[in-house]
Design a protein around this motif. Structure first.
Motif, PDB file in Angstrom:
ATOM      1  N   HIS A 373       0.823  -1.104  -0.021  1.00  0.00           N
ATOM      2  CA  HIS A 373       0.136   0.001   0.075  1.00  0.00           C
ATOM      3  C   HIS A 373       0.762   1.124   0.169  1.00  0.00           C
ATOM      4  CE1 HIS A 373      -3.045   2.764   1.132  1.00  0.00           C
ATOM      5  NE2 HIS A 373      -3.926   2.044   0.922  1.00  0.00           N
ATOM      6  N   GLN A 375       0.615   3.931   1.230  1.00  0.00           N
ATOM      7  CA  GLN A 375       0.853   4.802   2.632  1.00  0.00           C
ATOM      8  C   GLN A 375       1.860   3.798   3.750  1.00  0.00           C
ATOM      9  OE1 GLN A 375       0.054   7.621   3.179  1.00  0.00           O
ATOM     10  NE2 GLN A 375      -1.015   8.149   1.481  1.00  0.00           N
TER      11      GLN A 375
ATOM     12  N   ILE B  88     -16.126   7.505   9.843  1.00  0.00           N
ATOM     13  CA  ILE B  88     -14.624   7.645  10.171  1.00  0.00           C
ATOM     14  C   ILE B  88     -14.258   8.223  11.548  1.00  0.00           C
ATOM     15  CG2 ILE B  88     -12.597   8.878   9.314  1.00  0.00           C
ATOM     16  CD1 ILE B  88     -14.120   9.339   6.642  1.00  0.00           C
ATOM     17  N   VAL B 206     -18.925   3.672   2.618  1.00  0.00           N
ATOM     18  CA  VAL B 206     -17.623   4.170   2.144  1.00  0.00           C
ATOM     19  C   VAL B 206     -16.815   4.654   3.468  1.00  0.00           C
ATOM     20  CG1 VAL B 206     -16.640   6.335   1.308  1.00  0.00           C
ATOM     21  CG2 VAL B 206     -18.710   5.132   0.278  1.00  0.00           C
ATOM     22  N   ILE B 209     -15.243   1.704   4.897  1.00  0.00           N
ATOM     23  CA  ILE B 209     -14.017   0.900   3.956  1.00  0.00           C
ATOM     24  C   ILE B 209     -12.755   1.620   4.035  1.00  0.00           C
ATOM     25  CG2 ILE B 209     -13.447   0.504   1.421  1.00  0.00           C
ATOM     26  CD1 ILE B 209     -15.400  -1.518   2.476  1.00  0.00           C
ATOM     27  N   VAL B 210     -12.880   3.046   3.773  1.00  0.00           N
ATOM     28  CA  VAL B 210     -11.790   3.934   3.837  1.00  0.00           C
ATOM     29  C   VAL B 210     -10.895   3.697   5.194  1.00  0.00           C
ATOM     30  CG1 VAL B 210     -11.032   6.277   3.907  1.00  0.00           C
ATOM     31  CG2 VAL B 210     -12.758   5.430   2.222  1.00  0.00           C
ATOM     32  N   GLU B 213      -9.084   0.522   5.482  1.00  0.00           N
ATOM     33  CA  GLU B 213      -7.838   0.516   4.647  1.00  0.00           C
ATOM     34  C   GLU B 213      -6.683   1.269   5.406  1.00  0.00           C
ATOM     35  OE1 GLU B 213      -8.462   1.449   0.508  1.00  0.00           O
ATOM     36  OE2 GLU B 213      -6.506   2.044   0.273  1.00  0.00           O
ATOM     37  N   LEU B 214      -7.149   2.262   6.105  1.00  0.00           N
ATOM     38  CA  LEU B 214      -6.173   3.315   6.403  1.00  0.00           C
ATOM     39  C   LEU B 214      -5.510   2.614   7.844  1.00  0.00           C
ATOM     40  CD1 LEU B 214      -7.250   6.778   5.414  1.00  0.00           C
ATOM     41  CD2 LEU B 214      -5.668   5.182   4.544  1.00  0.00           C
TER      42      LEU B 214
ATOM     43  N   TYR C 161     -14.128   9.032  -5.832  1.00  0.00           N
ATOM     44  CA  TYR C 161     -14.091   8.680  -4.412  1.00  0.00           C
ATOM     45  C   TYR C 161     -12.763   8.403  -3.703  1.00  0.00           C
ATOM     46  CZ  TYR C 161     -13.927   4.268  -2.087  1.00  0.00           C
ATOM     47  OH  TYR C 161     -13.300   3.100  -1.438  1.00  0.00           O
ATOM     48  N   ILE C 165     -11.140  11.075  -1.186  1.00  0.00           N
ATOM     49  CA  ILE C 165     -11.495  10.548   0.127  1.00  0.00           C
ATOM     50  C   ILE C 165     -10.041  10.163   0.837  1.00  0.00           C
ATOM     51  CG2 ILE C 165     -12.777   8.818   1.729  1.00  0.00           C
ATOM     52  CD1 ILE C 165     -14.663  10.664   0.791  1.00  0.00           C
ATOM     53  N   ILE C 166      -9.313   9.335   0.048  1.00  0.00           N
ATOM     54  CA  ILE C 166      -8.324   8.843   0.864  1.00  0.00           C
ATOM     55  C   ILE C 166      -7.296   9.677   1.003  1.00  0.00           C
ATOM     56  CG2 ILE C 166      -6.159   7.380   0.201  1.00  0.00           C
ATOM     57  CD1 ILE C 166      -8.431   5.423   0.524  1.00  0.00           C
ATOM     58  N   VAL C 169      -8.802  12.019   4.061  1.00  0.00           N
ATOM     59  CA  VAL C 169      -8.728  11.395   5.365  1.00  0.00           C
ATOM     60  C   VAL C 169      -7.300  11.140   5.816  1.00  0.00           C
ATOM     61  CG1 VAL C 169      -9.459   9.406   6.606  1.00  0.00           C
ATOM     62  CG2 VAL C 169     -10.977  10.166   5.143  1.00  0.00           C
ATOM     63  N   ILE C 170      -6.441  11.059   4.921  1.00  0.00           N
ATOM     64  CA  ILE C 170      -4.943  11.019   5.434  1.00  0.00           C
ATOM     65  C   ILE C 170      -4.434  12.445   5.980  1.00  0.00           C
ATOM     66  CG2 ILE C 170      -2.674  10.702   4.480  1.00  0.00           C
ATOM     67  CD1 ILE C 170      -3.623   8.583   2.720  1.00  0.00           C
TER      68      ILE C 170
END
Lengths: 470, 222, 225
Positions: A373, A375, B88, B206, B209-210, B213-214, C161, C165-166, C169-170
């Motif tokens: 990934h 990140q 989130i 959403v 899922i996000v 993943e993080l 998205y 979004i990724i 959010v980071i």
């Protein structure tokens, strides 16, 4: 009594990430101490241990004694330690919560229950010291002023031990010198100052002692000069200098105003096709604004930028998607441009052919991470991936904003080699903004130096050395 | 230089004081009192407040749609962001009270835009928290987070219906809410309500899922 | 005497109360012509009490929206009062918004702290409002970065998205981590109740006068509706 004393400290985040093993370190009142070392070797961890962030906020296994003003801070709350040790973190922009400078400064004073009359005095004193206006709005401050504001807010708390993490990051030469003067004066008055900084050439004249963090140890450096020379070693220049007459961009009296503030004025120069241009200048002279204008992320309020990539981009309605395929932009912070779940998919977003994807992965030394990934990569790897992802489009122009910031010599060398290899293979035009004296020359056929008075100097690689004062 | 030295001398002088000694050293170990209710740390508060800021930034459209006489139009405009960001927030701060805290942080500013919406949001937050406590006993399980993120905002629909009725009843024209906001075409109101629920579920999905993943790659720590 | 001492702004809690009162009363009586007089009076009153800049700022949006809704309802229902009602509702929202627009978040925070509202809550509110401009900048920067990667097409929601979004959010996580650390190392504590206040929020004669005048307006509206 010593201000800070670490005796036989061992620390690990987990079994794989052992940072220190029996390391020792001390700082006395009245001195400025520099903590240097490569990225990821433990400088931040050391700062966190001294300031009590470890083990209060960040967790890990720690052993050994951490003495602050002679007192062991084991099991002490951060709220207690922070009254003895002030720490100024990086990224000031993310730390400001108040609208006005005075409120931000006083935030810390209120927290430690400082009496009201003293708070007013503290505001005046620290604002005088760091040349801030207490009535200014925080959002209108420049990056350097914001960093000074956070420093002022910490200083107002009244601790006599101060840790500053990259305090010069957003300051120009003058600003950096002034801040270092203040820190030196504080030390002379009995403060203990600990600085983590990459700009060693700027801070070295002010520091009393230097520690190098690396190999799980904190090593006291005997010969400062020798250490400085070893740390600012330049990347070798081994690329043929391109000198063509064919243009890719021409700037005629370009100017830019944002909310009545003049950022750029009467900037004129040409960029030759296939050349490597390095854009130099102090913080705040408008380098980023200029490359944003060239790459059409922003419009110039005066003058004209002519492009010679393709006539279709001169039409009023043109495809932005096509434009950004021709002009690839790589941001300073890779987090903005990486979004796919694996390294391979990140590159595949712009490149459909599997063979090509493999070639790019090889070229950028990312093959072994193809299923990782983005990140999960290190900062240097993330930067390489961003460039790889953008380079996948085979852009005619590659614009890079500080591609090597905060990277140690080895990573830097690798990055420069990759960029130059990419340039030689694709014959692209490469425009790079950098403050990094170690690599600017190695990325340069032509140097464009923006000055504060709006003047532009166009020169060759030899002027890069002159600019950095060698 | 002399001025600088004077300032530093003053700083040293002015920094002296007993207030620095008021906080006594204590143990760093904080234990939760009850399993369901856990203490909030500063990092939790900051993250939830930033999530609330996201909801507020993207919710700025509300004053423009509050008087469009279509039932559920406010919820339709806000459902996505009011399911993604709370989810989130909950994925990172899995503590009872998180939804209420986020709602309070953004709701207080919504009060200036449209007071009834503030009241509705706060009631919904309480209801969501209660349902969570009853069914899941906290946000430890992913399913608890996803369900809470999905049900939180659609709850405003019945509450707003009650409010419309109240307002018009107060004006002495009982039943006009149905005419004005649901209109002759009740099907549209039902359709919009269904869309709001669907969008909220999608938003929660959403967000889940996000975050998942993080969390997996270590960017987001619980 | 502090009560008669001049100060820079209306007490935040008082301003909030006045704003909410105008909003509620305006909405409740929206179907009367008297509400138009009440809201006009409140508007003039707020100009007089130093809110003139905000009063001017809201005017264009109010006029445009009011015109649209008035015409739509006037012609749609063929009734003048239907149009006026919509204008009154919008007026209640816009006029009620004025005092709130002028509250400095830090003043509100200090007022609430003085009322012993937990500092965790006031800090949360302060961060929420303070970070809105920063988040807007972040959103703009990410949208821009998406374009540079060829992912800016909203017609491809799957890519859109992820690309939005990724990174967003980071960034939020990074900002939040830095801010939390900064706040904590600057002495903020949830448990500690002994924090001091730099500028205390007081109630003076101007605040009370404004409140009384609004109450008089409400009473008159209730009587003459």
């Amino acid at each position: 009594m010593r201000a800070v004393e670490l005796n036989n400290i061992s620390f690990k985040y987990n079994e794989k990430a052992i940072i220190f093993k029996d390391a020792s370190f001390f700082v006395d009142y009245g001195e400025v101490v520099l903590v240097s070392g490569h990225s990821g070797e433990g400088k931040s961890t050391l700062m966190s241990i001294i300031s009590g962030i470890i083990p209060n906020v960040n967790y890990g296994e720690i052993s050994g004694d951490v003495l602050i003003q002679g007192e062991n801070i084991k099991d002490k709350k951060l709220n207690y330690v922070c009254r003895k040790v002030g720490i100024v973190l990086q990224n000031a922009d993310s730390q400001i919560i108040n609208k006005y400078v005075e409120d931000e400064i006083v935030f810390a004073c209120e927290n430690i229950a400082m009496p009201q009359d003293k708070m007013q005095k503290q505001i005046n004193i620290v604002c005088n010291l760091l040349k801030l206006n207490p009535k200014d709005k925080t959002r209108s401050l420049s990056g350097g002023q914001k960093q000074k504001l956070i420093t002022a807010s910490t200083l107002a708390m009244g601790q006599k031990i101060l840790i500053l993490d990259e305090p010069l990051a957003n300051l120009d030469k003058d600003g950096a010198k002034k801040l270092m003067d203040v820190l030196k004066s504080l030390a002379k008055s009995g403060y203990a100052i600990i600085i983590v900084e990459h700009r060693l050439d700027v801070v070295m004249p002010y520091v009393d002692r230097v520690y190098h963090v690396g190999n799980k140890n904190i090593e006291l450096i005997d010969d400062k000069e020798k250490y400085l020379l070893s740390q600012i070693k330049k990347v070798e220049v081994n690329t043929n200098i391109v000198d063509t007459k064919e243009l890719i961009f021409r700037l005629d009296n370009v100017g830019c105003k944002i909310k009545e503030k003049e950022i750029l004025k009467n900037i004129s120069f040409d960029i030759q096709k296939g050349s490597r241009v390095v854009l130099l200048g102090e913080n705040g002279v408008g380098k980023t604004t200029l490359i944003r204008i060239i790459s059409r992320l922003q419009k110039a309020t005066e003058g004209k930028v002519s492009q010679y990539i393709d006539e279709k981009f001169d039409k009023k309605l043109y495809s932005k998607r096509q434009w950004f395929k021709k002009v690839g932009i790589v941001y300073q912070n890779p987090d903005y441009q990486l979004f796919m779940p694996t390294v391979r998919k990140e590159i595949a977003f712009g490149v459909k052919d599997n063979k090509e994807i493999d070639d790019i992965l090889e070229m950028f030394n990312l093959k072994e991470f193809e299923n990782t990934h983005p990140q999960s990569l290190s900062e240097g790897q993330k930067r390489r991936l961003t460039i790889a992802a953008v380079a996948g489009y085979k852009p005619d122009v590659l614009v890079l904003d500080e591609p090597t910031v905060g990277q140690d010599y080895k990573v830097l060398q690798e990055m420069v080699a990759i960029l130059n290899r990419l340039h030689e293979t694709t014959k692209n035009t490469m425009i790079t903004i950098t403050h990094d004296a170690r690599c600017a020359k190695a990325l340069c056929d032509r140097a464009i130096i923006l000055k504060k008075n709006g003047e532009v100097f166009v020169g060759g690689p030899e002027d890069v050395d002159r600019y950095f004062g060698n | 230089m002399q001025n600088e030295q004077d300032d530093i001398t003053q700083l040293l002088e002015n920094s002296k004081g007993n207030y620095q000694e008021e906080t006594k050293a204590e143990s760093t170990q904080l234990q939760p009192r009850i399993q369901i209710f856990k203490k909030f740390a500063i990092k939790d508060i900051v993250f939830l407040a930033i999530m609330a800021a996201c909801m507020l930034v993207t919710g700025g459209i509300m004053p423009l749609v509050v008087h469009v006489p279509v039932f559920g139009i406010i919820q339709l405009a806000l459902a996505l962001q009011f399911s993604i960001f709370p989810t989130i927030g909950l994925m990172k701060v899995r503590k009872v009270g998180s939804v209420f805290f986020m709602s309070l942080c953004c709701g207080i500013f919504f009060a200036f835009m449209y007071l009834p919406m503030f009241v509705c949001i706060m009631i919904c937050a309480v209801v969501t928290e209660l349902i969570n406590i009853i069914i899941f006993r906290g946000y430890e399980k992913d399913i608890a987070v996803a369900v809470s993120g999905a049900i939180y905002f659609p709850f405003t629909l019945p509450l707003l219906y009650v409010y419309y009725n109240f307002l018009y009843t107060f004006n002495g024209q009982e039943g006009e809410a149905v005419n004005a906001f649901i209109g002759a075409n009740a099907g549209a109101a039902i359709g919009i309500s269904a869309a709001v629920i669907a969008i909220s579920v999608l938003g929660a999905f959403v967000g889940y899922i996000v975050s998942k993943e993080l969390i997996r790659v270590g960017v987001m720590k619980k | 005497m502090a009560f008669f001492k001049k100060k820079e702004h209306i007490n935040p809690l008082m301003a909030m109360f006045v704003g909410v009162t105008i909003l509620i009363v305006g909405l409740i009586f929206a179907k009367t012509y008297a509400a138009s007089y009440f809201l006009s009076g409140a508007y003039v009153l707020l100009i007089g009490f130093g809110y003139y800049k905000s009063c001017i700022r809201i005017l264009p949006a109010f006029i445009i929206l009011s015109a649209i809704f008035f015409l739509a309802f006037y012609y749609g229902k063929n009734s003048l009062i239907a149009g006026v009602t919509m204008v009154n509702r919008l007026g209640a929202i816009f006029v009620g918004l004025i005092p709130g627009m002028n509250i400095e978040p830090i003043c509100m925070t200090r007022s609430l702290n003085q009322l012993k509202v937990p500092r965790a809550i006031t800090l949360g509110m302060l961060i929420t409002i303070s970070f809105m401009p920063l988040l807007r900048e972040e959103i703009a920067r990410i949208r821009e970065a998406m374009k540079t990667r060829g992912a800016g097409n909203i017609l491809n929601p799957k890519v859109f998205y992820r690309a939005f979004i990724i990174p967003f959010v980071i960034r939020l996580v990074n900002i939040s981590d830095t801010l939390a650390l900064s706040i904590e190392t600057r002495g903020f504590s949830i448990e500690s109740n002994n924090a001091t206040t730099y500028k205390k929020e007081t109630i003076n004669v101007v605040d009370v006068t404004l409140l009384l005048l609004v109450i008089v307006g409400v009473v008159l509206l209730a009587v003459f509706k």
